[in-house]
Scaffold this active site. Structure first.
Site, PDB file in Angstrom:
ATOM      1  N   GLY A  82       1.213  -1.073   0.232  1.00 41.55           N
ATOM      2  CA  GLY A  82      -0.018   0.320   0.230  1.00 41.55           C
ATOM      3  C   GLY A  82       0.664   0.924   0.414  1.00 41.55           C
ATOM      4  O   GLY A  82       0.476   2.155   1.436  1.00 41.55           O
ATOM      5  N   ALA A  83       1.992   1.190  -1.236  1.00 47.05           N
ATOM      6  CA  ALA A  83       3.006   2.159  -0.716  1.00 47.05           C
ATOM      7  C   ALA A  83       2.928   3.720  -2.020  1.00 47.05           C
ATOM      8  O   ALA A  83       3.322   4.293  -1.883  1.00 47.05           O
ATOM      9  CB  ALA A  83       4.000   2.101  -1.311  1.00 47.05           C
ATOM     10  N   ASN A  84       1.475   3.210  -2.602  1.00 45.66           N
ATOM     11  CA  ASN A  84       1.073   4.233  -3.383  1.00 45.66           C
ATOM     12  C   ASN A  84       0.060   5.391  -3.164  1.00 45.66           C
ATOM     13  O   ASN A  84      -0.088   7.003  -3.825  1.00 45.66           O
ATOM     14  CB  ASN A  84       0.439   4.054  -4.319  1.00 45.66           C
ATOM     15  CG  ASN A  84      -1.075   3.032  -3.379  1.00 45.66           C
ATOM     16  OD1 ASN A  84      -1.331   2.180  -3.534  1.00 45.66           O
ATOM     17  ND2 ASN A  84      -2.477   4.011  -4.185  1.00 45.66           N
ATOM     18  N   ILE A  97       0.565   6.852   4.209  1.00 45.81           N
ATOM     19  CA  ILE A  97       1.939   7.033   5.292  1.00 45.81           C
ATOM     20  C   ILE A  97       2.918   5.558   4.609  1.00 45.81           C
ATOM     21  O   ILE A  97       3.880   6.412   4.342  1.00 45.81           O
ATOM     22  CB  ILE A  97       1.303   6.000   6.155  1.00 45.81           C
ATOM     23  CG1 ILE A  97       0.310   7.583   7.201  1.00 45.81           C
ATOM     24  CG2 ILE A  97       2.429   5.831   7.276  1.00 45.81           C
ATOM     25  CD1 ILE A  97      -0.369   6.245   8.094  1.00 45.81           C
ATOM     26  N   TYR A 133     -12.290  -2.999  12.025  1.00 45.37           N
ATOM     27  CA  TYR A 133     -10.794  -2.500  11.612  1.00 45.37           C
ATOM     28  C   TYR A 133     -10.316  -2.610  12.962  1.00 45.37           C
ATOM     29  O   TYR A 133      -8.935  -3.314  12.194  1.00 45.37           O
ATOM     30  CB  TYR A 133     -11.063  -0.868  11.800  1.00 45.37           C
ATOM     31  CG  TYR A 133      -9.925  -0.180  11.626  1.00 45.37           C
ATOM     32  CD1 TYR A 133      -8.835  -0.427   9.692  1.00 45.37           C
ATOM     33  CD2 TYR A 133      -8.993   0.506  12.102  1.00 45.37           C
ATOM     34  CE1 TYR A 133      -7.811   0.321   9.887  1.00 45.37           C
ATOM     35  CE2 TYR A 133      -8.259   1.094  12.209  1.00 45.37           C
ATOM     36  CZ  TYR A 133      -7.105   1.693  10.840  1.00 45.37           C
ATOM     37  OH  TYR A 133      -6.659   1.805  10.902  1.00 45.37           O
TER      38      TYR A 133
END
Ligand SMILES: NC(=O)c1ccc[n+]([C@@H]2O[C@H](COP(=O)([O-])OP(=O)(O)OC[C@H]3O[C@@H](n4cnc5c(N)ncnc54)[C@H](OP(=O)(O)O)[C@@H]3O)[C@@H](O)[C@H]2O)c1
EC number: 1.1.1.-
Length: 382
Positions: free
Chosen positions: A131-133, A136, A293
């Protein structure tokens, strides 16, 4: 008491006065210790007050510190041509903090990624961030890449991953960054990702399990599991299992699981205290997005702890982190109410600029050299 001391009339029975047979001495480093001549023993604590002390400041003018053949410190007064075992600074001792100094916390919630990485050369280190796009994950990828690491951005959308790669290259054209497809909502995609990564024959020093969804409506993944649970926890769990051998071979290596403080507001045990599997991937009827979550984030921590317990002996550590509360990333996008809440909280919470430490437009301490040529000049395999 202070007034008496100032007037030179101090109470002779004060707790600072030594009992008969005791003598006050100092070490070479200025620590005060107490010698008991009757029992022939020494100790750091004052025999009456129990306090520890050290002398403050330099020796008076003309004085010098020496050590005799027995290792005992003595003092030479060159002006009056005399020697003494009494440290002339003993009249000016300061109390030592009885609490043992703990390792000073170097960083806190206000530290930025750039501060933490300052002076580090991460060349040769290979990092995967899920999820680096965005958010954080993107800031982490950029900060590590700007310090020389080869960073693989594992993103569910290759287009968004490539876009993130270009944004990092825009900051430093020599950054070693590469996007790869990883959809944590598909165990097959996780498997493909692991195979593709292994085919590159790269080591893996840091694996950051960052990707997550928050507050999404109930849905099942292609594997038949509730999506928050699979994306946030199970997909990462599977990814780590598949890459465990590479991590071990690359030791020292580390796994970082991005969790959340909100893990505290839930339970995953049944009334008898056993893990309740039905809570992990609930049916639509029993689903509450917030709770799902929180549970996934609790799973993150339990997983990280167990992973650390099993792998740290093999040179692979694992830590779970809470990145901060209500950081304005894209995490709130699933519902306008969350967006409103995050917007209201925004002035009081850590911003992305504060996370990274330098504004995106400012390449800061990095040299701006010639423009990048070619299409993939900075890819990890290149
Ligand atoms: N922001 C906060 O206040 C906060 C607080 C505590 C903890 N955290 C944690 O911090 C981490 C990062 O969150 P963030 O705030 O940076 O949120 P974000 O900007 O929404 O980033 C989440 C990332 O996860 C990716 N992702 C979502 N589903 C995926 C899937 N199926 N497969 C692969 N990647 C997927 C997203 O990709 P797409 O762009 O393609 O959707 C996005 O890149 C999360 O673990 C979150 O729980 C955040």
């Amino acid at each position: 008491m202070a007034a008496l001391k100032y007037a030179g009339l101090e109470d002779t029975d004060s707790e600072e006065e030594l009992p008969p047979g005791w003598e006050e001495r100092t070490t070479k480093d200025g620590w005060v210790y107490y010698a008991n001549h009757l029992e022939e023993k020494t100790q750091w604590e004052h025999p009456k007050s129990g306090k520890r002390k050290r002398v403050a400041g330099d020796l008076p003018y003309g004085w010098e510190q020496e050590t005799d053949e027995n290792g005992q410190v003595y003092f030479v007064d060159h002006i009056n041509k005399r020697t003494t075992y009494l440290d002339p600074r003993l009249a000016f001792t300061v109390e030592d903090n009885p609490v043992k100094p703990t390792t000073r916390q170097k960083y806190d919630g206000n530290s930025t990624a750039m501060e933490i990485l300052q002076g580090r050369d991460l060349s040769g280190k290979v990092v995967i961030i899920t999820g680096a796009n965005s958010g954080i994950g993107f800031e982490t990828a950029k900060s590590l890449a700007l310090h020389g690491a080869c960073v693989i951005l594992a993103c569910r959308s290759l287009a968004r991953g490539e876009d993130a790669v270009q944004r990092i290259l825009g900051e430093w054209h020599k950054a070693k960054v590469e996007a790869m497809t990883l959809d944590l909502a598909s165990l097959q995609s996780v498997q493909h990702f692991a195979e593709e990564f292994k085919s590159k024959n790269l080591p893996l020093h840091i694996l950051i399990c960052n990707a997550a969804v928050f507050g999404v409506p109930w849905s099942l993944t292609e594997d038949g599991l509730e999506s928050t649970f699979q994306v946030n926890h199970l997909g990462h769990f599977y990814l780590v299992q598949l890459l465990e051998d590479v991590l071990r071979q690359s030791s020292p290596a580390r796994v970082v699981v991005v969790s959340s403080e909100s893990h505290r507001f839930t339970e995953i045990n049944d009334s008898s205290g056993k893990l309740d599997f039905s809570l992990l991937s609930p049916s639509k009827k029993e689903y509450w997005a917030m709770l799902a979550y929180n549970r996934s984030k609790l799973c993150n921590i339990l997983f990280s702890n167990e992973l650390n317990r099993r792998l740290s002996a093999h040179g692979v550590t694992s830590n779970a982190v809470h990145p901060g509360n209500m950081i304005y990333s894209s995490i709130h996008r699933s519902w306008w109410v969350y967006t409103l809440l995050f917007t209201l909280a925004r002035p009081f919470t850590k911003s992305m600029t504060e996370c990274r430490g330098v504004p995106s437009s400012d390449p800061g301490h990095y040299k701006q050299g010639e423009k990048m040529t070619g299409t993939n000049a900075s890819c990890c395999t290149g």
